[in-house]
Design an enzyme around this catalytic site. Structure first.
Site, PDB file in Angstrom:
ATOM      1  N   ASP A   1     -32.690  30.504 -37.216  1.00 49.65           N
ATOM      2  CA  ASP A   1     -33.356  31.554 -38.004  1.00 49.65           C
ATOM      3  C   ASP A   1     -32.400  32.715 -38.310  1.00 49.65           C
ATOM      4  O   ASP A   1     -32.452  33.288 -39.405  1.00 49.65           O
ATOM      5  CB  ASP A   1     -34.589  32.079 -37.257  1.00 49.65           C
ATOM      6  CG  ASP A   1     -35.747  31.091 -37.282  1.00 49.65           C
ATOM      7  OD1 ASP A   1     -35.706  30.149 -38.096  1.00 49.65           O
ATOM      8  OD2 ASP A   1     -36.687  31.273 -36.491  1.00 49.65           O
TER       9      ASP A   1
ATOM     10  N   ALA B   1     -24.467  24.225 -26.058  1.00 55.52           N
ATOM     11  CA  ALA B   1     -25.763  23.651 -25.666  1.00 55.52           C
ATOM     12  C   ALA B   1     -26.926  24.218 -26.482  1.00 55.52           C
ATOM     13  O   ALA B   1     -27.955  23.545 -26.641  1.00 55.52           O
ATOM     14  CB  ALA B   1     -26.003  23.880 -24.176  1.00 55.52           C
TER      15      ALA B   1
ATOM     16  N   TYR C   1     -13.842  16.885 -23.550  1.00 56.90           N
ATOM     17  CA  TYR C   1     -13.452  18.047 -24.363  1.00 56.90           C
ATOM     18  C   TYR C   1     -11.947  18.253 -24.491  1.00 56.90           C
ATOM     19  O   TYR C   1     -11.508  19.187 -25.159  1.00 56.90           O
ATOM     20  CB  TYR C   1     -14.102  19.321 -23.778  1.00 56.90           C
ATOM     21  CG  TYR C   1     -15.611  19.230 -23.735  1.00 56.90           C
ATOM     22  CD1 TYR C   1     -16.349  19.123 -24.914  1.00 56.90           C
ATOM     23  CD2 TYR C   1     -16.299  19.217 -22.530  1.00 56.90           C
ATOM     24  CE1 TYR C   1     -17.732  19.007 -24.888  1.00 56.90           C
ATOM     25  CE2 TYR C   1     -17.689  19.114 -22.489  1.00 56.90           C
ATOM     26  CZ  TYR C   1     -18.395  19.013 -23.662  1.00 56.90           C
ATOM     27  OH  TYR C   1     -19.755  18.903 -23.638  1.00 56.90           O
TER      28      TYR C   1
ATOM     29  N   ASN D   1     -19.832  27.007 -33.146  1.00 59.60           N
ATOM     30  CA  ASN D   1     -20.101  25.941 -32.181  1.00 59.60           C
ATOM     31  C   ASN D   1     -21.126  26.527 -31.215  1.00 59.60           C
ATOM     32  O   ASN D   1     -20.778  27.240 -30.282  1.00 59.60           O
ATOM     33  CB  ASN D   1     -18.844  25.512 -31.439  1.00 59.60           C
ATOM     34  CG  ASN D   1     -19.122  24.368 -30.478  1.00 59.60           C
ATOM     35  OD1 ASN D   1     -20.280  24.057 -30.173  1.00 59.60           O
ATOM     36  ND2 ASN D   1     -18.068  23.723 -29.992  1.00 59.60           N
TER      37      ASN D   1
HETATM   38  O1  CA2 Z   1     -18.836  19.085 -28.378  1.00 61.67           O
HETATM   39  C1  CA2 Z   1     -19.122  20.281 -28.436  1.00 61.67           C
HETATM   40  O2  CA2 Z   1     -18.394  21.131 -28.947  1.00 61.67           O
HETATM   41  C2  CA2 Z   1     -20.408  20.785 -27.758  1.00 61.67           C
HETATM   42  O3  CA2 Z   1     -20.952  21.815 -28.584  1.00 61.67           O
HETATM   43  C3  CA2 Z   1     -19.981  21.343 -26.406  1.00 61.67           C
HETATM   44  C4  CA2 Z   1     -21.134  21.783 -25.515  1.00 61.67           C
HETATM   45  C5  CA2 Z   1     -22.225  20.702 -25.446  1.00 61.67           C
HETATM   46  O4  CA2 Z   1     -23.359  21.191 -24.759  1.00 61.67           O
HETATM   47  C6  CA2 Z   1     -22.654  20.220 -26.841  1.00 61.67           C
HETATM   48  O5  CA2 Z   1     -23.603  19.174 -26.690  1.00 61.67           O
HETATM   49  C7  CA2 Z   1     -21.457  19.696 -27.611  1.00 61.67           C
HETATM   50  C8  CA2 Z   1     -20.609  22.112 -24.115  1.00 61.67           C
HETATM   51  C9  CA2 Z   1     -19.626  23.293 -24.091  1.00 61.67           C
HETATM   52  C10 CA2 Z   1     -18.573  23.225 -23.029  1.00 61.67           C
HETATM   53  O6  CA2 Z   1     -19.035  22.713 -21.800  1.00 61.67           O
HETATM   54  C11 CA2 Z   1     -18.138  22.456 -20.779  1.00 61.67           C
HETATM   55  C12 CA2 Z   1     -18.547  21.567 -19.806  1.00 61.67           C
HETATM   56  C13 CA2 Z   1     -17.685  21.259 -18.779  1.00 61.67           C
HETATM   57  C14 CA2 Z   1     -16.415  21.836 -18.711  1.00 61.67           C
HETATM   58  C15 CA2 Z   1     -16.026  22.734 -19.681  1.00 61.67           C
HETATM   59  C16 CA2 Z   1     -16.896  23.059 -20.718  1.00 61.67           C
END
Ligand code: CA2
Length: 144
Positions: free
Chosen positions: A86, A76, A22, A73
Site C-alpha cells: 500500500d 521476509a 545467499y 528487497n
Molecule cells: O532472496 C531474497 O533476497 C529474500 O528476500 C531474502 C530474505 C527471505 O526471507 C526472502 O524469502 C527472500 C531473507 C533475508 C536474509 O536472511 C538471512 C538469513 C540467514 C543469514 C543471513 C541472512
C-alpha cells in the site's frame, strides 16, 4: 536521477550464515556494490535498511515527490506485507523488486509477493548483481 534502495529484515546479516542460499558476500559488500554503481552511472542513490515494517513504510512515504525510482528487497516482508504494498501504491514511484535467491525454487510460503504486485519488474536469483540490474533498468526506463 535519484534512486532509493530499500533492504528489509536480516539483509544486514548477509554472509554470516546460509552462504548456500545467499552467497558469501556481506551486507557491506552490497552497500559498496550499490555505491560503485551510483558513481559509474552518475546516479544519486540513497540506501536504507531496516528490520521494522513500519520504518520501511515511513521511508517509502518520505520518498514521495523526492525520488524517481525505488529498488526494494522487502526480505521476509515480501511474503506478508500488504502495508509495504500500500505504501508503494500511495507514492506511485516506479519500483523494481529484487531477491538475492531464486524464491521460485524455495518453500511455498515464499511464492507470494505483496510488494511485487505493485513493482513493474522482479529480479530473482541473480545474487547481489540483481540490485545493479534493477538500478540499470530504472535508469534506462526513467533516467533524466
Ligand atoms: O532472496 C531474497 O533476497 C529474500 O528476500 C531474502 C530474505 C527471505 O526471507 C526472502 O524469502 C527472500 C531473507 C533475508 C536474509 O536472511 C538471512 C538469513 C540467514 C543469514 C543471513 C541472512
Amino acid at each position: 536521477m535519484k534512486i532509493l534502495v530499500i533492504n528489509g529484515p536480516n539483509i544486514n546479516m548477509l554472509g554470516i550464515r546460509e552462504p548456500g542460499i545467499y552467497g558469501k558476500q556481506t551486507f557491506a559488500d552490497l552497500l559498496s556494490l550499490i555505491d560503485k554503481t551510483a558513481r559509474e552511472e552518475y546516479l544519486d542513490i540513497e540506501q536504507f535498511q531496516s528490520n521494522h515494517e513500519g520504518a520501511i513504510v515511513d521511508k517509502i512515504q518520505e520518498s514521495y515527490k523526492k525520488v524517481d525510482g525505488i529498488v526494494i528487497n522487502p526480505a521476509a516482508y515480501t511474503h506478508t506485507s500488504v502495508a509495504i504494498l500500500d505504501a508503494l501504491k500511495s507514492v506511485a514511484i516506479p519500483a523494481v523488486e529484487v531477491h538475492i535467491s531464486n524464491v521460485d525454487a524455495r518453500e511455498s510460503f515464499r511464492q507470494i509477493s505483496y510488494p511485487g504486485m505493485y513493482c513493474e519488474k522482479t529480479i530473482k536469483g541473480q545474487g547481489l548483481d540483481g540490485y545493479r540490474q534493477a538500478i540499470l533498468y530504472l535508469k534506462e526506463a526513467y533516467g533524466k
